[in-house]
Design a protein around this motif. Structure first.
Motif, short mmCIF file in Angstrom:
data_model
loop_
_atom_site.label_atom_id
_atom_site.label_comp_id
_atom_site.label_asym_id
_atom_site.label_seq_id
_atom_site.Cartn_x
_atom_site.Cartn_y
_atom_site.Cartn_z
N SER A 265 18.56 -16.16 -45.47
CA SER A 265 18.52 -14.78 -45.03
C SER A 265 17.33 -14.58 -44.08
CB SER A 265 18.36 -13.84 -46.23
OG SER A 265 18.01 -12.53 -45.83
N SER A 266 17.46 -13.60 -43.19
CA SER A 266 16.32 -13.26 -42.33
C SER A 266 15.22 -12.57 -43.11
CB SER A 266 16.76 -12.38 -41.16
OG SER A 266 17.39 -11.21 -41.62
N GLY A 267 15.49 -12.21 -44.37
CA GLY A 267 14.45 -11.73 -45.27
C GLY A 267 13.82 -10.42 -44.83
N PRO A 268 12.59 -10.16 -45.30
CA PRO A 268 11.91 -8.93 -44.88
C PRO A 268 11.61 -8.97 -43.38
CG PRO A 268 10.44 -10.34 -46.17
CD PRO A 268 11.80 -10.94 -46.25
N SER A 269 12.11 -7.98 -42.64
CA SER A 269 12.00 -7.96 -41.19
C SER A 269 11.51 -6.59 -40.74
CB SER A 269 13.34 -8.27 -40.52
OG SER A 269 13.83 -9.54 -40.93
N ALA A 270 10.61 -6.59 -39.75
CA ALA A 270 10.01 -5.35 -39.27
C ALA A 270 10.53 -5.02 -37.88
CB ALA A 270 8.50 -5.45 -39.27
N SER A 271 11.81 -4.63 -37.79
CA SER A 271 12.36 -4.26 -36.49
C SER A 271 11.74 -2.96 -35.96
CB SER A 271 13.88 -4.11 -36.57
OG SER A 271 14.22 -3.15 -37.55
N ASN A 272 10.98 -2.26 -36.82
CA ASN A 272 10.29 -1.04 -36.42
C ASN A 272 8.82 -1.28 -36.09
OD1 ASN A 272 9.64 -1.69 -39.04
ND2 ASN A 272 9.80 0.39 -39.85
N LEU A 273 8.43 -2.53 -35.85
CA LEU A 273 7.01 -2.83 -35.63
C LEU A 273 6.50 -2.24 -34.32
CD1 LEU A 273 6.45 -5.27 -33.32
CD2 LEU A 273 7.45 -6.68 -35.11
N VAL A 274 5.22 -1.88 -34.32
CA VAL A 274 4.50 -1.46 -33.13
C VAL A 274 3.11 -2.08 -33.20
CG1 VAL A 274 3.54 0.47 -31.80
CG2 VAL A 274 5.76 0.72 -32.93
N GLU A 287 9.87 -5.10 -45.80
CA GLU A 287 10.27 -5.21 -47.21
C GLU A 287 11.78 -5.25 -47.36
OE1 GLU A 287 8.37 -2.44 -50.03
OE2 GLU A 287 10.38 -1.97 -50.76
N VAL A 288 12.23 -6.05 -48.32
CA VAL A 288 13.61 -6.00 -48.81
C VAL A 288 13.56 -5.97 -50.33
CG1 VAL A 288 14.73 -7.14 -46.85
CG2 VAL A 288 13.79 -8.53 -48.72
N THR A 289 14.64 -5.46 -50.93
CA THR A 289 14.75 -5.41 -52.39
C THR A 289 15.95 -6.24 -52.82
OG1 THR A 289 13.71 -3.23 -52.52
CG2 THR A 289 15.06 -3.91 -54.39
N VAL A 290 15.75 -7.04 -53.86
CA VAL A 290 16.78 -7.95 -54.35
C VAL A 290 17.87 -7.17 -55.08
CG1 VAL A 290 17.23 -9.93 -55.84
CG2 VAL A 290 15.09 -9.80 -54.57
N GLY A 291 19.14 -7.50 -54.75
CA GLY A 291 20.26 -6.79 -55.36
C GLY A 291 21.13 -7.64 -56.26
N LEU A 292 20.81 -8.94 -56.41
CA LEU A 292 21.57 -9.81 -57.31
C LEU A 292 20.79 -10.06 -58.58
CD1 LEU A 292 23.04 -12.51 -54.87
CD2 LEU A 292 24.22 -10.55 -55.88
N ASP A 293 21.49 -10.50 -59.62
CA ASP A 293 20.85 -10.67 -60.93
C ASP A 293 20.09 -11.97 -61.09
OD1 ASP A 293 21.70 -8.20 -62.03
OD2 ASP A 293 23.70 -9.04 -62.39
N ASP A 294 20.55 -13.04 -60.42
CA ASP A 294 19.99 -14.36 -60.75
C ASP A 294 19.52 -15.13 -59.52
OD1 ASP A 294 22.44 -14.82 -59.61
OD2 ASP A 294 23.14 -16.26 -61.12
N ALA A 295 19.06 -14.44 -58.49
CA ALA A 295 18.61 -15.11 -57.28
C ALA A 295 17.26 -15.79 -57.51
CB ALA A 295 18.49 -14.12 -56.13
N LYS A 296 17.11 -16.96 -56.88
CA LYS A 296 15.85 -17.70 -56.95
C LYS A 296 15.42 -18.09 -55.54
CE LYS A 296 16.65 -19.73 -61.55
NZ LYS A 296 17.94 -19.04 -61.80
N LEU A 297 14.14 -17.90 -55.23
CA LEU A 297 13.58 -18.23 -53.92
C LEU A 297 13.24 -19.72 -53.87
CD1 LEU A 297 12.41 -17.08 -51.19
CD2 LEU A 297 10.22 -16.94 -52.39
N VAL A 298 13.71 -20.41 -52.82
CA VAL A 298 13.44 -21.85 -52.71
C VAL A 298 12.81 -22.23 -51.38
CG1 VAL A 298 15.27 -22.48 -54.33
CG2 VAL A 298 15.82 -22.29 -51.89
N TYR A 299 12.73 -21.29 -50.41
CA TYR A 299 12.30 -21.67 -49.05
C TYR A 299 11.77 -20.45 -48.33
CZ TYR A 299 13.05 -23.08 -44.10
OH TYR A 299 12.91 -23.35 -42.75
#
Length: 429
Positions: A265-274, A287-299
């Protein structure tokens, strides 16, 4: 010079270090400027090798050791650094042939051994000078049935002109470039049709120093539906003379059914940056918020442009606990990815925060124009701030529910930031 028993020799002491840490890039056809496969290759560079490792310029590795452990950590031990330095200081002797380890077996033209190769059917022609908009090229896939992919490598024929690229899986039914003529390049406006809800997923990436990507984390793999095509997303740069490129994507198929699905995923992205003009340490938070129950970060793979300085990836768990998962400086010329040594559980509701800093001052020698305010954009003189993240989750889970944008990433474009102060204000409500 004759080497004493205590003097490091190339065959006995140096070559094992180069094989383990350097030769994946330092060999013919790869991105490094010289080969280090043999003594004849390495001997002229002995002093340069010493300088590079003593200053820790090489091998490139930018993660702060205080945050996270990574299976692809390229950091040389002090013992290895001392060995290379002593070898250079003592005349760089070759040593005895009997001391040489067996050479590494590289697949010609690949870092992996692909089962499937998909390539652009028409060479892209680059002008000598000028700006080249992002190119999007749809290529017919070779997937008569559903497949699971355990590794991928995106490989340009002319790496000097490809700054970075992505190879997207586009399943049947996706509307993105559905009417495109296969093999024909379309310019940057085509990026607007890429809707993750259509099932599009990044299958392979090319960045300086990134190399091949593995998706096998304790039995995970990437899913490619039957009948999918590939869209090559290409950021080319002119190099002063007309030239061309044909990029290809190599895939290794999983040898058995996966236990979990790997998704990038492109993950947390700041398309509103200045980023204000002249600011030497501008902060941007997304920021993004996780919406699945069993996701694990590997990369994780930070992405910024010429003003990028550093990035931190932080998790705020549903319990309120905060953990820094990654922190490191950013180098535009070496856009590395970091494979976590252990998958990190991200329970549903976890907020994943990216905190990046930019140098938009005249002190940044790479800065295109410190007098200008900078906003989100595709070209190098624009900026981006996002952390590509790889996650594993159940093979039947819906990847479109993995993340939703939240917090600072939902704020309107302001005069600067968004910053941590905006994050804290949102948290306090």
């Amino acid at each position: 010079m004759l080497a004493s028993a205590a003097t490091p020799t190339f065959n006995r002491d140096v070559l094992p270090v180069l094989e383990k840490n350097c030769q994946s890039c330092h060999r013919p056809g790869e991105i490094a400027p010289m080969s280090l496969l043999t003594y004849a290759d390495a001997r002229p560079w002995a002093k340069s090798i010493k300088a590079a490792v003593v200053t820790r310029k090489m091998p490139p590795w930018f993660a702060d050791a205080a945050y996270g452990h990574f299976t692809n950590d390229r950091t040389l031990s002090q013992t290895d650094i001392d060995t290379l330095a002593a070898w250079a200081d003592n005349g760089a002797p070759e040593g005895e042939g009997k001391d040489k380890p067996a050479p590494l077996a590289f697949t010609d033209g690949w870092q992996i051994k692909p089962d499937i190769v998909i390539e652009m059917p028409i060479a892209f022609q680059l002008p000598a000078t000028g700006t080249i908009d992002y190119q999007f090229i749809r290529v017919k896939g070779a997937f008569p049935q559903d497949v699971w992919v355990s590794a991928a490598e995106m490989r340009p024929s002319n790496p000097a002109v490809l700054h970075h690229g992505k190879a997207w899986v586009v399943p049947p039914g996706s509307k993105w470039m559905a009417d495109a003529t296969p093999g024909v390049p379309y310019e940057g406006r085509e990026s607007s049709g890429n809707n993750p809800a259509d099932g599009n997923d990044i299958l392979g990436k090319f960045n300086p120093g990134l190399g091949a990507q593995s998706f096998d984390v304790s039995g995970s793999a990437k899913f490619v539906p039957k009948g999918s095509d590939i869209i090559f997303e290409m950021h080319y740069t002119a190099i002063g003379k007309p030239t061309s490129d044909v990029t290809k994507l190599g895939l290794v198929l999983a040898k058995q059914a996966p236990t979990t699905r790997y998704f990038l995923s492109s993950g947390p992205s700041a398309s509103n940056l200045v980023i204000p003009a002249g600011d030497g340490n501008a902060e941007v938070v997304s920021e993004v918020t996780v919406g699945l129950d069993d996701a694990k970060l590997v990369y994780v793979q930070p992405h910024m442009h010429l003003r990028g300085k550093d990035m931190e990836l932080r998790a705020i768990y549903p319990t309120g606990e905060t953990q820094t998962l990654f922190k490191g400086v950013f180098d535009f010329n070496w856009q590395l990815g970091y494979d976590f040594a252990k998958p990190i559980p991200l329970p549903k509701g976890t907020r994943l925060i990216a905190i990046s800093h930019f140098d938009n001052s005249a002190n940044n020698k790479f800065n295109p124009d410190p007098s200008k305010e900078v906003r989100w954009g595709l070209q190098n003189w624009d900026e981006m701030s996002n952390a590509f993240v790889g996650l594993i989750f159940g093979v039947n889970d819906d990847p479109t529910k993995l993340f939703h944008r939240s917090g600072p990433s939902l704020l309107p474009v302001g005069h600067a930031g968004p910053t941590l102060a905006a994050l804290e204000a949102a948290t306090a409500k």
